[in-house]
Design a protein around this motif. Structure first.
Motif, PDB file in Angstrom:
ATOM      1  N   ARG A  82       3.661   0.672  -2.584  1.00 52.83           N
ATOM      2  CA  ARG A  82       3.196   1.605  -3.612  1.00 52.83           C
ATOM      3  C   ARG A  82       4.345   2.369  -4.260  1.00 52.83           C
ATOM      4  O   ARG A  82       4.200   2.914  -5.348  1.00 52.83           O
ATOM      5  N   HIS A  83       5.495   2.386  -3.606  1.00 54.71           N
ATOM      6  CA  HIS A  83       6.643   3.077  -4.185  1.00 54.71           C
ATOM      7  C   HIS A  83       7.213   2.339  -5.397  1.00 54.71           C
ATOM      8  O   HIS A  83       7.897   2.951  -6.214  1.00 54.71           O
ATOM      9  N   LEU A  86       5.393   3.787  -8.376  1.00 48.48           N
ATOM     10  CA  LEU A  86       5.799   5.191  -8.477  1.00 48.48           C
ATOM     11  C   LEU A  86       7.189   5.299  -9.096  1.00 48.48           C
ATOM     12  O   LEU A  86       7.424   6.110  -9.997  1.00 48.48           O
ATOM     13  N   ASP A 110       3.558  10.387  -3.731  1.00 46.33           N
ATOM     14  CA  ASP A 110       2.590  10.481  -4.822  1.00 46.33           C
ATOM     15  C   ASP A 110       2.630  11.884  -5.434  1.00 46.33           C
ATOM     16  O   ASP A 110       2.681  12.044  -6.656  1.00 46.33           O
TER      17      ASP A 110
END
Length: 160
Positions: A82-83, A86, A110
């Motif tokens: 998920r980074h 981001l 987040d």
């Protein structure tokens, strides 16, 4: 009355404190839940080195369920993906070189990404300030959760 705008650092801190407080609460929950599964030392070390609530809660749940180390590592690595988005969303707002970006990379959460995009301060500074406060709150919360999880009346809740 003065119409001067507040110092930018003050606005970053004012925005980051509530976020850090919430992260600290989750740190308490993590410490109480992880203590019976990982033990005190490994729980604190995981918070000092990993600093990712979702990865750490996943690790504890999988270890408690008897998962293999490879399964735990695979799950945590998948969550770390998920980074990538981001970083991609935040990259246009970053103005410093690679070395400075590498220093604030551990604080890419987040919540801190949202602050870095929303607060009218340099993104790197916002990540550093809000990430530092969040890190301190997470580790402190973990330690408080470990301490509270050792109380006899709390232990069944922590193991749930």
């Amino acid at each position: 009355m003065s119409s001067a705008a507040p110092h930018p650092r003050v606005s970053v801190i004012a925005a980051a404190v509530p976020v850090a407080a919430a992260i600290g609460v989750f740190g308490v929950v993590y410490g109480a839940a992880a203590g019976p599964v990982l033990g005190t030392s490994l729980t604190v070390i995981s918070s000092l080195l990993v600093f990712s609530g979702v990865a750490q809660f996943t690790m504890v749940a999988l270890v408690a369920a008897g998962a293999t180390p490879v399964a735990v590592l695979g799950a945590v690595a998948t969550l770390a993906l998920r980074h990538l988005p981001l970083g991609a969303v935040l990259q246009p707002a970053l103005t410093s070189g690679r070395a400075r970006r590498a220093l604030v990379a551990p604080f890419l959460l987040d919540e801190t990404t949202g602050l870095a995009l929303a607060v009218g301060e340099r993104a790197e500074r916002t990540l550093a300030v809000s990430g530092g406060l969040a890190y301190a709150a997470w580790v402190g919360g973990t330690i408080a959760g470990l301490a509270g999880g050792n109380f006899a009346g709390i232990e069944p809740l922590a193991a749930a």
